[in-house]
Design a protein around this motif. Sequence first.
Motif, PDB file in Angstrom:
ATOM      1  N   TYR A 187     114.762 -72.983-102.263  1.00 35.47           N
ATOM      2  CA  TYR A 187     115.985 -72.228-101.949  1.00 35.47           C
ATOM      3  C   TYR A 187     116.120 -71.014-102.858  1.00 35.47           C
ATOM      4  O   TYR A 187     116.516 -69.931-102.436  1.00 35.47           O
ATOM      5  CB  TYR A 187     117.225 -73.123-102.085  1.00 35.47           C
ATOM      6  CG  TYR A 187     117.505 -73.969-100.860  1.00 35.47           C
ATOM      7  CD1 TYR A 187     118.076 -73.410 -99.714  1.00 35.47           C
ATOM      8  CD2 TYR A 187     117.217 -75.330-100.844  1.00 35.47           C
ATOM      9  CE1 TYR A 187     118.344 -74.176 -98.587  1.00 35.47           C
ATOM     10  CE2 TYR A 187     117.482 -76.116 -99.729  1.00 35.47           C
ATOM     11  CZ  TYR A 187     118.046 -75.531 -98.606  1.00 35.47           C
ATOM     12  OH  TYR A 187     118.308 -76.290 -97.504  1.00 35.47           O
ATOM     13  N   ARG A 188     115.776 -71.190-104.133  1.00 35.32           N
ATOM     14  CA  ARG A 188     115.908 -70.070-105.088  1.00 35.32           C
ATOM     15  C   ARG A 188     114.919 -68.954-104.755  1.00 35.32           C
ATOM     16  O   ARG A 188     115.250 -67.772-104.864  1.00 35.32           O
ATOM     17  CB  ARG A 188     115.707 -70.563-106.518  1.00 35.32           C
ATOM     18  CG  ARG A 188     116.774 -71.546-106.950  1.00 35.32           C
ATOM     19  CD  ARG A 188     116.626 -71.914-108.408  1.00 35.32           C
ATOM     20  NE  ARG A 188     117.351 -70.994-109.277  1.00 35.32           N
ATOM     21  CZ  ARG A 188     117.063 -70.776-110.548  1.00 35.32           C
ATOM     22  NH1 ARG A 188     116.022 -71.372-111.102  1.00 35.32           N
ATOM     23  NH2 ARG A 188     117.782 -69.951-111.274  1.00 35.32           N
ATOM     24  N   ASN A 205     118.621 -67.726-102.830  1.00 31.66           N
ATOM     25  CA  ASN A 205     119.880 -68.469-102.877  1.00 31.66           C
ATOM     26  C   ASN A 205     120.237 -68.865-104.305  1.00 31.66           C
ATOM     27  O   ASN A 205     119.366 -69.174-105.110  1.00 31.66           O
ATOM     28  CB  ASN A 205     119.764 -69.762-102.048  1.00 31.66           C
ATOM     29  CG  ASN A 205     119.632 -69.474-100.575  1.00 31.66           C
ATOM     30  OD1 ASN A 205     120.548 -68.942 -99.954  1.00 31.66           O
ATOM     31  ND2 ASN A 205     118.473 -69.805-100.016  1.00 31.66           N
ATOM     32  N   ASP A 234     125.375 -70.769-103.279  1.00 30.60           N
ATOM     33  CA  ASP A 234     125.074 -70.719-101.844  1.00 30.60           C
ATOM     34  C   ASP A 234     124.818 -72.103-101.268  1.00 30.60           C
ATOM     35  O   ASP A 234     125.044 -72.344-100.088  1.00 30.60           O
ATOM     36  CB  ASP A 234     123.837 -69.848-101.589  1.00 30.60           C
ATOM     37  CG  ASP A 234     124.069 -68.415-102.034  1.00 30.60           C
ATOM     38  OD1 ASP A 234     125.112 -67.853-101.633  1.00 30.60           O
ATOM     39  OD2 ASP A 234     123.248 -67.881-102.798  1.00 30.60           O
TER      40      ASP A 234
END
Length: 351
Positions: A262-263, A267, A315
């Motif tokens: 995700y990062r 995010n 997020d």
Amino acid sequence: ETKIWKVDNYVDNLEKYPQIIEAAKLLQQNEVVAFPTETVYGLGGNAKSDEAVKKIYEAKGRPSDNPLIIHISKTSDVDNFVTEIPEHAQTLMEHFWPGPLTIILKQKQGVLSTVATANSATVAIRMPSHPVARAIIEVSGLPIAAPSANLSGKPSPTNFAHVALDLTGKISGIVDGGETGVGVESTVLDCTDDIPTILRPGGVTKEQLEALIGEVRVDPALVSEDSKPKAPGMKYTHYAPNAPMVLVEGSREFLQSVAQQYRDKGNSVGILTTDEQLDFYVADRIISCGKRAELSTVAHNLYDVLRKFDQEPIDIILSETFPENGIGSAIMNRLTKAAGHHVISEHHSQK
Ligand code: TXA
Ligand code: MG
């Protein structure tokens, strides 16, 4: 305007606490006030008054087809509201009241507001153990309808600040009794059949119930997403923080790899973890909700941690999962609902 009454260390010395008497008087005048219970804060109102109960639904923005729990201060009050008390229910009340167990029985019609019970043939009753809750109910002399004192859909409030944030300006008063104890709501147990059914796991565990009365069922809707829940409240999105949440089943290495994915996409990632794993992860916001080795601490902190993520520009929230026995089943029930049933598993295909 919302009055605030601070009550520290109340035991049963009412003469030193005019605040409690004032709060009880407002309930008698069909106003609504929030107060602490041993589970979460409740928003109370006279359960015999349509007018009072409508104020509860309005302040919370709660759908009117979702019935309220009726709170009492002595076991003998139950007779006023139900047609019969089966033996297993009697045993449960004697053993777990006062405490975090709500019992559903067949309702005696014409006594309680039909708005409070959403025109149900049954009624949910609970006797809380928190001294402040008990004193307010007793002094008011009324059955008190009380849902959790949060805006509908938000995590239930476990301290004064949570209630104040959601309901200031919308209710007559808040009794500030500090943090609640258990941290998740009462267990809702349908006792209208020979074998009782858990409609909502909570402060009293299935294991504790079964040790006392033998077989206890679990509402199939708690296990599968596809069945219709018997507790109307369980069908609504609940307990949800603002950012979407995903439960990550498996090792901490797996959770970290999901966080990294995700990062990598840009995010900002929050991780809901436990003391034991706190130092392991790398993410944008990492919050522990207690000790994995002592799940009651996780239950105690859970809603506060969900609300803490709302104060961060996050997020997505990734959460560890917990074993589904003891109080763990209530924790997993709330987390699963907060995540809208979104689970990523290391060992199975994605849900
Ligand atoms: O710990 C608690 O139970 C807290 C504190 C304040 O006592 N109260 C609480 O109330 O959690 P609430 O309204 O947030 O949740 C009550 C749950 C809902 O899921 C509702 O649908 C269910 O109990 N319920 C109430 N009456 C019912 C009935 N007659 N039949 C089936 N479910 C019922
Ligand atoms: Mg609630």
